[in-house]
Motif scaffolding. Structure first.
Motif, PDB file in Angstrom:
ATOM      1  N   PHE A 187     -66.824 -80.449  43.533  1.00 19.19           N
ATOM      2  CA  PHE A 187     -66.830 -81.780  44.128  1.00 19.19           C
ATOM      3  C   PHE A 187     -66.315 -81.686  45.571  1.00 19.19           C
ATOM      4  N   ARG A 188     -66.514 -82.752  46.332  1.00 20.60           N
ATOM      5  CA  ARG A 188     -66.086 -82.764  47.728  1.00 20.60           C
ATOM      6  C   ARG A 188     -64.561 -82.716  47.809  1.00 20.60           C
ATOM      7  N   HIS A 189     -64.059 -81.799  48.637  1.00 16.78           N
ATOM      8  CA  HIS A 189     -62.616 -81.640  48.804  1.00 16.78           C
ATOM      9  C   HIS A 189     -62.336 -81.046  50.182  1.00 16.78           C
ATOM     10  N   ALA A 190     -61.086 -81.170  50.633  1.00 17.06           N
ATOM     11  CA  ALA A 190     -60.704 -80.656  51.952  1.00 17.06           C
ATOM     12  C   ALA A 190     -60.497 -79.152  51.893  1.00 17.06           C
ATOM     13  N   SER A 191     -60.970 -78.462  52.917  1.00 12.39           N
ATOM     14  CA  SER A 191     -60.804 -77.017  52.997  1.00 12.39           C
ATOM     15  C   SER A 191     -59.328 -76.640  53.016  1.00 12.39           C
ATOM     16  N   GLY A 192     -59.023 -75.491  52.412  1.00  9.62           N
ATOM     17  CA  GLY A 192     -57.630 -75.136  52.161  1.00  9.62           C
ATOM     18  C   GLY A 192     -56.810 -74.668  53.339  1.00  9.62           C
ATOM     19  N   GLU A 193     -57.445 -74.371  54.491  1.00  9.25           N
ATOM     20  CA  GLU A 193     -56.660 -73.902  55.630  1.00  9.25           C
ATOM     21  C   GLU A 193     -55.626 -74.943  56.049  1.00  9.25           C
ATOM     22  N   ASN A 232     -46.297 -87.383  39.068  1.00 11.44           N
ATOM     23  CA  ASN A 232     -47.183 -86.900  37.999  1.00 11.44           C
ATOM     24  C   ASN A 232     -47.371 -85.391  38.007  1.00 11.44           C
ATOM     25  N   ARG A 233     -46.457 -84.669  38.618  1.00 14.84           N
ATOM     26  CA  ARG A 233     -46.630 -83.220  38.762  1.00 14.84           C
ATOM     27  C   ARG A 233     -46.825 -82.496  37.426  1.00 14.84           C
ATOM     28  N   SER A 234     -46.199 -83.008  36.377  1.00 20.22           N
ATOM     29  CA  SER A 234     -46.282 -82.330  35.070  1.00 20.22           C
ATOM     30  C   SER A 234     -47.646 -82.486  34.424  1.00 20.22           C
ATOM     31  N   PHE A 235     -48.433 -83.479  34.878  1.00 19.29           N
ATOM     32  CA  PHE A 235     -49.708 -83.755  34.219  1.00 19.29           C
ATOM     33  C   PHE A 235     -50.916 -83.386  35.078  1.00 19.29           C
ATOM     34  N   LEU A 236     -50.696 -83.032  36.338  1.00 20.48           N
ATOM     35  CA  LEU A 236     -51.814 -82.738  37.230  1.00 20.48           C
ATOM     36  C   LEU A 236     -52.316 -81.314  37.009  1.00 20.48           C
ATOM     37  N   ARG A 237     -53.602 -81.188  36.750  1.00 20.46           N
ATOM     38  CA  ARG A 237     -54.222 -79.902  36.450  1.00 20.46           C
ATOM     39  C   ARG A 237     -54.433 -79.106  37.736  1.00 20.46           C
ATOM     40  N   THR A 238     -54.235 -77.815  37.654  1.00 15.21           N
ATOM     41  CA  THR A 238     -54.545 -76.939  38.786  1.00 15.21           C
ATOM     42  C   THR A 238     -55.688 -76.008  38.397  1.00 15.21           C
ATOM     43  N   TYR A 239     -56.547 -75.718  39.387  1.00 20.20           N
ATOM     44  CA  TYR A 239     -57.661 -74.803  39.186  1.00 20.20           C
ATOM     45  C   TYR A 239     -57.362 -73.488  39.910  1.00 20.20           C
ATOM     46  N   ALA A 240     -58.362 -72.676  40.127  1.00 21.01           N
ATOM     47  CA  ALA A 240     -58.128 -71.344  40.688  1.00 21.01           C
ATOM     48  C   ALA A 240     -57.675 -71.405  42.141  1.00 21.01           C
ATOM     49  N   PHE A 241     -58.015 -72.504  42.852  1.00 15.32           N
ATOM     50  CA  PHE A 241     -57.707 -72.598  44.280  1.00 15.32           C
ATOM     51  C   PHE A 241     -56.992 -73.906  44.584  1.00 15.32           C
ATOM     52  N   ALA A 299     -48.120 -92.156  50.075  1.00 12.08           N
ATOM     53  CA  ALA A 299     -48.394 -92.710  48.746  1.00 12.08           C
ATOM     54  C   ALA A 299     -48.981 -91.653  47.817  1.00 12.08           C
ATOM     55  N   LEU A 300     -49.855 -90.808  48.352  1.00 12.81           N
ATOM     56  CA  LEU A 300     -50.450 -89.749  47.537  1.00 12.81           C
ATOM     57  C   LEU A 300     -49.441 -88.647  47.240  1.00 12.81           C
ATOM     58  N   ALA A 301     -48.575 -88.360  48.204  1.00 13.65           N
ATOM     59  CA  ALA A 301     -47.534 -87.352  47.959  1.00 13.65           C
ATOM     60  C   ALA A 301     -46.589 -87.823  46.861  1.00 13.65           C
ATOM     61  N   ARG A 302     -46.262 -89.101  46.871  1.00  9.30           N
ATOM     62  CA  ARG A 302     -45.403 -89.632  45.810  1.00  9.30           C
ATOM     63  C   ARG A 302     -46.108 -89.609  44.470  1.00  9.30           C
ATOM     64  N   PHE A 303     -47.411 -89.864  44.491  1.00 10.23           N
ATOM     65  CA  PHE A 303     -48.204 -89.781  43.257  1.00 10.23           C
ATOM     66  C   PHE A 303     -48.125 -88.369  42.671  1.00 10.23           C
ATOM     67  N   VAL A 304     -48.262 -87.360  43.517  1.00 10.05           N
ATOM     68  CA  VAL A 304     -48.162 -85.974  43.070  1.00 10.05           C
ATOM     69  C   VAL A 304     -46.759 -85.687  42.538  1.00 10.05           C
ATOM     70  N   SER A 305     -45.758 -86.207  43.239  1.00 10.45           N
ATOM     71  CA  SER A 305     -44.378 -85.965  42.823  1.00 10.45           C
ATOM     72  C   SER A 305     -44.095 -86.556  41.447  1.00 10.45           C
ATOM     73  N   SER A 311     -59.045 -82.524  43.210  1.00 16.80           N
ATOM     74  CA  SER A 311     -59.245 -83.051  41.849  1.00 16.80           C
ATOM     75  C   SER A 311     -58.231 -84.137  41.506  1.00 16.80           C
ATOM     76  N   TRP A 312     -57.053 -84.082  42.088  1.00 20.28           N
ATOM     77  CA  TRP A 312     -56.019 -85.074  41.764  1.00 20.28           C
ATOM     78  C   TRP A 312     -56.388 -86.465  42.253  1.00 20.28           C
ATOM     79  N   PHE A 313     -57.237 -86.559  43.273  1.00 23.32           N
ATOM     80  CA  PHE A 313     -57.517 -87.849  43.900  1.00 23.32           C
ATOM     81  C   PHE A 313     -58.898 -88.407  43.559  1.00 23.32           C
ATOM     82  N   ILE A 314     -59.660 -87.707  42.711  1.00 17.79           N
ATOM     83  CA  ILE A 314     -61.020 -88.158  42.396  1.00 17.79           C
ATOM     84  C   ILE A 314     -61.001 -89.545  41.750  1.00 17.79           C
TER      85      ILE A 314
END
Length: 340
Positions: free
Chosen positions: A278-284, A299-308, A291-297, A315-318
């Protein structure tokens, strides 16, 4: 002359009169015994109730009836607030004695604390000291210049790193010494450094940075990227009215499903038959709002991570009401090129 019936009636009446005092006495005796029995039981019940009440008071530590959980939490909260208030009153009294109160008050009125514009986390690792030295000389600066960038431009920059798998070894000690010299590290104590753990490291960076610094934006940058602070500040200032923004060089790409490939994705099957991310920002480099940083903070225990880490962050913001901003200034010609 009296009949036999009259004699019988008289004899029967005499018999009744003779037996009545005995029956009354028995009834009185039985009534008295019953009264004593009932009174004894009531007395025992009363003593039992008093005993239970005392035991309840002893167990709960209250002289009153039991209170609800909500009331208990309120009482605890009030006690904690009272402790904090008492501590502040003591500090205020000490400050008055030292003569600092009026000076601090005037400063607070004339120069209120300004929220930083952006907190930049430069993700680095062990064996990357040369990269860090280049960044310090190129744009991050050190010492007073670093503090000046924070105070005047509202830009906080730190190198982000975890700990060694062998905690306390030479790798950890080297980072501690470097941090003592420059004081420009943000060390994730709970994270163990490993290449495959980069997505989790990025997640922890956003989570802990949001707790430590209350900035408008949070940026993730690789340690081989040059950042133009002034250009970045101008770009972010234009987005202050957007509460939920995700800024970067938006891209997609092929999902590699064969194990052993350089960009292998273990969860490739989740991306459909087309095998396209899916569309996402390049990792560099990419930026998210507070607001999104607080969302991550939160829900950190429930947010899935992929290979990159860039795919993981996207994926967290879809499923959220987030404004994706595709800014070409964030697009790098190569992994070592940077924000122009």
């Amino acid at each position: 002359m009296q009949s036999k019936g009259s004699n019988y009636h008289r004899n029967a009446t005499a018999g009744l009169v003779f037996r009545s005092p005995i029956s009354a006495l028995m009834l009185c005796t039985i009534a008295a015994i019953a009264s004593f029995y009932v009174a004894g039981r009531l007395w025992q019940d009363a003593e039992h109730r008093v005993y239970l009440s005392k035991e309840l008071d002893r167990i709960t530590g209250q002289g009153k009836s039991a209170i609800s959980v909500d009331d208990t939490l309120k009482i605890i909260g009030c006690r904690e607030q009272q402790k904090k208030l008492t501590a502040l009153e003591m500090e205020l009294a000490a400050a008055r004695q030292e003569g600092f109160v009026s000076t601090q008050s005037s400063k607070a009125k004339t120069s209120p604390t300004k929220r930083p514009l952006v907190m930049i986390g430069v993700l680095t690792g062990f064996g990357r000291k040369n990269n860090r030295e280049v960044i310090r000389k190129a744009w991050m600066t050190t010492g007073e210049a670093l503090k000046k960038m924070e105070d005047q431009k509202g830009v906080i920059a730190r190198f982000v790193i975890g700990r060694s798998a062998n905690r306390g070894d030479s790798l950890d000690r080297g980072i501690d010494i470097e941090n003592k010299n420059y004081n420009d590290f943000f060390i994730l104590e709970s994270h163990v450094e490993a290449p495959e753990e980069q997505p989790k490291k990025t997640k922890l960076f956003f989570a802990h940075a949001a707790e430590r610094w209350e900035a408008e934006f949070y940026a993730k940058v690789n340690d081989d990227v040059y950042v133009n602070i002034d250009a970045l500040g101008t770009t972010l200032a234009a987005q202050l009215d957007n509460p939920r923004v995700y800024i970067g060089c938006m891209k997609s790409g092929e999902v590699f499903s064969e194990e052993g490939q350089k960009w292998y994705e273990p969860d490739w099957w989740k991306f459909g038959d087309g095998k396209t991310y899916f569309r996402h920002a390049s990792g560099e480099m990419f930026v998210i709002s507070k607001a999104l940083a607080r969302f991550v903070s939160i829900n950190r225990s429930f947010l899935r991570t992929y290979a990159f880490d860039d795919v993981s962050t996207g994926s967290w913001f879809i499923g959220l009401d987030v404004k994706h901003i595709d800014d070409k200034k964030f697009c790098c010609a190569s992994w070592s090129a940077g924000y122009p």
